[in-house]
Design a protein around this motif. Sequence first.
Motif, PDB file in Angstrom:
ATOM      1  N   GLY A 225       0.812  -1.216   0.000  1.00  0.00           N
ATOM      2  CA  GLY A 225       0.000   0.000   0.000  1.00  0.00           C
ATOM      3  C   GLY A 225       0.840   1.259   0.000  1.00  0.00           C
ATOM      4  N   VAL A 226       2.156   1.078   0.152  1.00  0.00           N
ATOM      5  CA  VAL A 226       3.014   2.232   0.415  1.00  0.00           C
ATOM      6  C   VAL A 226       2.964   3.289  -0.691  1.00  0.00           C
ATOM      7  N   GLU A 227       2.913   2.864  -1.944  1.00  0.00           N
ATOM      8  CA  GLU A 227       2.950   3.868  -3.027  1.00  0.00           C
ATOM      9  C   GLU A 227       1.648   4.669  -3.098  1.00  0.00           C
ATOM     10  N   LEU A 228       0.537   3.974  -2.958  1.00  0.00           N
ATOM     11  CA  LEU A 228      -0.742   4.693  -3.019  1.00  0.00           C
ATOM     12  C   LEU A 228      -0.838   5.694  -1.866  1.00  0.00           C
TER      13      LEU A 228
ATOM     14  N   SER B  83      -7.983   3.314   4.679  1.00  0.00           N
ATOM     15  CA  SER B  83      -7.405   4.104   5.785  1.00  0.00           C
ATOM     16  C   SER B  83      -7.402   5.594   5.443  1.00  0.00           C
ATOM     17  N   ARG B  84      -7.143   5.914   4.175  1.00  0.00           N
ATOM     18  CA  ARG B  84      -7.120   7.335   3.784  1.00  0.00           C
ATOM     19  C   ARG B  84      -8.543   7.886   3.696  1.00  0.00           C
ATOM     20  N   LEU B  85      -9.491   7.059   3.282  1.00  0.00           N
ATOM     21  CA  LEU B  85     -10.885   7.519   3.256  1.00  0.00           C
ATOM     22  C   LEU B  85     -11.367   7.784   4.679  1.00  0.00           C
ATOM     23  N   HIS B  86     -10.932   6.940   5.605  1.00  0.00           N
ATOM     24  CA  HIS B  86     -11.320   7.147   6.997  1.00  0.00           C
ATOM     25  C   HIS B  86     -10.724   8.461   7.523  1.00  0.00           C
ATOM     26  N   ARG B  87      -9.463   8.680   7.196  1.00  0.00           N
ATOM     27  CA  ARG B  87      -8.797   9.892   7.689  1.00  0.00           C
ATOM     28  C   ARG B  87      -9.474  11.153   7.164  1.00  0.00           C
ATOM     29  N   GLN B  88      -9.968  11.094   5.925  1.00  0.00           N
ATOM     30  CA  GLN B  88     -10.612  12.296   5.381  1.00  0.00           C
ATOM     31  C   GLN B  88     -12.094  12.355   5.732  1.00  0.00           C
ATOM     32  N   GLY B  89     -12.570  11.366   6.515  1.00  0.00           N
ATOM     33  CA  GLY B  89     -13.951  11.407   6.999  1.00  0.00           C
ATOM     34  C   GLY B  89     -14.975  10.838   6.038  1.00  0.00           C
TER      35      GLY B  89
END
Length: 342
Positions: free
Chosen positions: A224-227, A273-279
């Motif tokens: 997942g690191v690159e995305l 995880s990024r969708l969660h972080r942005q709400g």
Amino acid sequence: MWHPLSVSPVVEAWSAYRTSTASQWKPRDLVRAKRTSTVSVVLPARDEQDTVGEIVRTIRRHLVEQEPLVDEVIVVDSRSADQTARVAGEAGARVVDQDEMTRGLPRLEGKGDALWAGLAAARGDIVAFIDADLREFRPHFVTGLLGPLLADPSVVYVKGFYHRPLEATADTERDGGGRVTEIMARPLLNLLWPELAGFVQPLAGEYAGRRAVLEQLPFVSGYGVELAMLIDLLDTVGLDALAQVDLGERHHRHQSTEALGRMAAQILYTAWSRLHRQGTVAQSEPAAGALTQFRRGGEDALPGLGREVVVHDVSVRERPPLALMRADLALHSDLSLRSAVS
Ligand SMILES: O=c1ccn([C@@H]2O[C@H](COP(=O)(O)OP(=O)(O)O[C@H]3O[C@H](CO)[C@@H](O)[C@H](O)[C@H]3O)[C@@H](O)[C@H]2O)c(=O)[nH]1
Ligand SMILES: O=C(O)[C@H](O)COP(=O)(O)O
């Protein structure tokens, strides 16, 4: 200096991508532009004894000995079961052990953790990452990535792109490679992060950045690191600080479709995880962190199914930004050597 790249109207509305070709960046000019900057090249490697030596030798011959552009070549041995570390060392790399670099910290899996360990070991102010499974490797992979960073102080990160042949045993499909990219990552980015849709190879393992910025980013374990890095860079420095460079064509060892399924699952988990972080999603974790696959035959094939049920953990975790961890790492790394080059 930049050619405009024509992309979808959605993307053009956000920004003009800064795109160049590797051939426009000449080693000698880059050495001049480098001045007092220092450059590290980091290769994450798990079981890459067949290819890592030639890559290291090529970089050293052309960009250390002929032109003093690269200050160190680091191979991160990522729990290899083969002779990767020995081969890399004999070719002239500084070999860093992933587990040694992260000793005392929680054990994480996969490529992302190897990159984090490599960044921790690197002493350059510019760090270029190159996959260690590349074949027909040429030095322009490195010079292309370094060019925009050395020429333009406003660029903080450069992503490589290329044609990706899919080399099967019988014949080659010229642009058939990058299967996870084309079938999963690109549709995902267009759907959810259209600002990033202009990256030609969003999953490319060849990219370079300013260490000061890379150290501000968390590193997701596994594939997942690159995305995550692209999304996090978009959030922290914005699209205008990102560039991409055409590296021509890339040949590498292809993984099986089953392995690519697990890679895709890790990338989806990362996106969550990024969708969660942005709400955008409420739950911090997806419903499950496992991927079930069906494998033909096998000793454990279920009666009446003719397939083995294979379950893998595809959840990802992340290392905090390196900048937050210096104190811990200094206990067991040679970060103090940084003063020698900074
Ligand atoms: O646990 C691991 C797994 C891989 N690697 C190394 O990482 C690099 C890329 O891994 P590979 O399995 O060859 O990935 P690809 O199938 O080529 O996947 C593409 O897509 C991935 C997901 O974005 C990227 O991480 C890769 O760089 C990119 O080439 C290679 O040097 C590997 O040896 C490690 O160091 N540790
Ligand atoms: O980046 C990708 O999409 C995966 O690494 C798969 O690449 P391949 O189809 O060239 O093996």
